[in-house]
Design an enzyme around this catalytic site. Structure first.
Site, PDB file in Angstrom:
ATOM      1  N   GLY A 158     -24.723 -74.891 -51.229  1.00 23.96           N
ATOM      2  CA  GLY A 158     -25.320 -73.630 -51.662  1.00 23.96           C
ATOM      3  C   GLY A 158     -24.343 -72.748 -52.414  1.00 23.96           C
ATOM      4  N   GLN A 168     -31.282 -69.851 -46.873  1.00 19.84           N
ATOM      5  CA  GLN A 168     -31.900 -69.691 -45.544  1.00 19.84           C
ATOM      6  C   GLN A 168     -33.405 -69.904 -45.575  1.00 19.84           C
ATOM      7  OE1 GLN A 168     -30.341 -69.318 -42.673  1.00 19.84           O
ATOM      8  NE2 GLN A 168     -28.299 -69.076 -43.527  1.00 19.84           N
ATOM      9  N   CYS A 209     -14.341 -58.760 -35.955  1.00 17.71           N
ATOM     10  CA  CYS A 209     -13.425 -59.689 -35.307  1.00 17.71           C
ATOM     11  C   CYS A 209     -13.819 -61.134 -35.550  1.00 17.71           C
ATOM     12  CB  CYS A 209     -13.372 -59.409 -33.821  1.00 17.71           C
ATOM     13  SG  CYS A 209     -12.224 -58.098 -33.470  1.00 17.71           S
TER      14      CYS A 209
END
Lengths: 394, 147
Positions: A72, A180, A326
């Site tokens: 993709g 998606q 994070c």
């Protein structure tokens, strides 16, 4: 560890057994180079043709409009860079959105350094593109509108048909990153006036390392990889024959099972969303509640941080993802969650669960109990929660 | 990606909680970056840290470094506590991934902030301690959303 509950199907999926079975002969038996003339090469060539046809059918496209890539991201890079080059005489303006995948956004950064002008459209609080902003952004120099079909983080499905109409009215090329959406929601490239579309094999139980760019006949973009006559001279390199075979099977499988599979996923998705919102205080659903990918659940929990949550879920055998900084290696949380207006602190506490046809209600019930326990624990350790409770008492 | 010690301190954090009427409280970090640490110190008349507790909003490393930092300063004098650097915290945890080093810095800052608060409240000067930065109130207005 016992059974794993895999809730990260937007990251990648399990390669379906029938996909692997279909691919295997093309490694050890029919390994010929499709460009050669002897018999086993012919088998490879046939296999590619079949894979291309299987994929084209899902999109209502012609087989010769499907160009295989390594994935993709390559398809996205190709669509943007090659359009910028090929349509330089017409203009240098590209319209996209703030919530695209980085394969689009970072390519836009690169093109800006080469002289492109990029407009990044805002989205509403559910992540839907504002069509009036799109109309207003169009200039005589606009050469491309690139808007994702559905968002990878929050699952919001864009009004692609309306966007395609706007692009057509203004005679501007329309590219959509459908990584998606392909195989998850019906897509008709003619009905939606899509000129280019990117997709990736491993998101639909196909293999990794294979994707395609649909390029409507007449779109003038040129080769991205030079060096051979493969893919109608537009993408050189010996074809990934097993990958194409697997991708074709996966695409057909996804299309054939779409109706039943997504109906089941939507039911489970809404069941889980409903229970989380009802049973856990101070949380919110991210993304549109209805115009949403069948398998996407994305929830922000206040006062907790996403990575902590993910580690605790992992310890219970649950695989999910987060928009927390994070988990991305940067200090900023997800650009998508910020674009829908979430404050940083709440964006850091997001959890994305993307289910599959294999997910059961029991899996989700168990996951919910783990989430509840984990959120309680993390909140009891959170100075933000402490401050919030003290404020409430005042 | 984390060492066993980090995982242990994340899963079983030591000294989580608050101290009522603490001698010093320090809060550092900001919600924007996703890490906020608050450390409470209970310091006796001989300037010995009798108890230490923490609360942390942050990733696994942020929780583990807070936990380890509280362990390292407990029972120490305020001057010894000042010597507990981010390196000491990291070493005690057998290391941190490079992207998480800032968590250990935050732990060091949190201790300093709590000591600064203690010094201010008791009107004393701690040699070698400078006023810590704190910017956790950034973006507070936007936090009051409806859920």
């Amino acid at each position: 560890m016992g059974k794993m509950i895999y809730l990260d199907n937007a990251a990648t999926t399990r390669t379906a057994t029938e996909v692997v079975d279909a691919m295997l002969p093309y490694f050890t038996e029919n390994y010929g180079n499709p460009s050669s003339i002897y018999e086993i090469a012919g088998k490879s060539k046939e296999a590619i043709t079949k894979g291309r046809e299987q994929i084209a059918e899902v999109l209502n496209a012609k087989p010769e409009e499907i160009y295989f890539t390594a994935g993709g991201s390559e398809a996205d890079n190709w669509a943007l860079k090659a359009t910028f080059e090929a349509y330089a005489k017409k203009g240098n303006h590209i319209i996209t959105t703030k919530i695209e995948h980085h394969a689009i956004l970072h390519t836009c950064d690169y093109l800006e350094s080469k002289g492109a002008k990029i407009t990044y459209l805002n989205v509403d609080e559910n992540g839907v593109v504002k069509l009036d902003e799109l109309e207003a952004a169009i200039t005589p120099e606009t050469i491309l509108i690139s808007i994702m079909f559905a968002n990878n983080e929050i699952g919001t499905i864009q009004p692609i048909k309306e966007i395609g109409m706007i692009a057509k009215e203004h005679d501007i090329l329309f590219h959509t990153d459908a990584v998606q959406a392909f195989g998850q929601v019906p897509i008709d490239v003619d009905e939606c006036n899509i000129d280019m579309l990117s997709s990736s094999g491993h998101k639909i139980n196909g293999p990794k390392g294979i994707g395609f760019l649909y390029i409507r006949k007449g779109v003038k973009i040129r080769s991205f990889i030079h060096g051979g006559a493969q893919e109608r001279k537009r993408r050189a390199g010996t074809e990934n024959v097993p990958g194409i075979v697997g991708y074709g099977v996966a695409a057909k499988r996804a299309a054939d099972t779409m109706k039943e599979r997504t109906a089941k996923e939507i039911e489970l998705r809404d069941y889980m969303i409903g229970r989380v919102l009802k049973e856990i205080p101070y949380c919110r659903l991210n993304g549109d509640p209805v115009k949403r990918l069948p398998n996407n659940i994305n929830i922000s929990f206040r006062f907790v941080e996403g990575e902590s949550l993910l580690i605790m879920l992992d310890m219970e055998g649950i695989a999910a993802s987060s928009g927390s900084a994070c988990t991305s290696g940067s200090l900023d949380p997800s650009h998508v969650l910020l674009a829908i207006g979430l404050p940083h602190e709440i964006a850091h506490g997001s959890l994305r669960m993307t289910i599959s046809e294999e997910t059961t209600r029991e899996d989700l019930d168990f996951t919910l109990e783990v989430i509840k326990k984990t959120i309680d624990r993390l909140r009891s350790m959170s100075p933000l929660y402490e401050d919030f409770i003290k404020k409430q008492k005042k | 990606m984390y060492t066993e010690k980090v995982m242990d301190h994340f899963q079983n954090p030591r000294n989580v909680g608050e101290i009522e009427g603490a001698s010093g409280v320090g809060t550092v970090g900001n919600a924007k970056c996703g890490d906020i640490m608050r450390i409470y110190l209970d310091i006796d008349d001989n300037q010995i840290i009798q108890d230490c507790k923490f609360k942390t909003f942050g990733c696994g490393a942020a929780v583990a470094t807070s936990s380890m930092a509280t362990e390292l300063v407990k029972g120490k004098s305020i001057y010894e506590a000042l010597e507990v650097t981010n390196k000491a915290v990291m070493e005690a945890l057998d290391g941190l991934p490079p992207v998480k080093v800032h968590c250990s810095l935050l732990a060091e800052e949190a201790i300093h902030a709590a000591l600064w608060d203690y010094a201010e409240k008791h009107d004393i000067k701690i040699e070698g301690l400078s006023k810590p930065k704190s910017d956790i109130h950034e973006g507070e207005e936007t936090e009051e959303e409806e859920y």
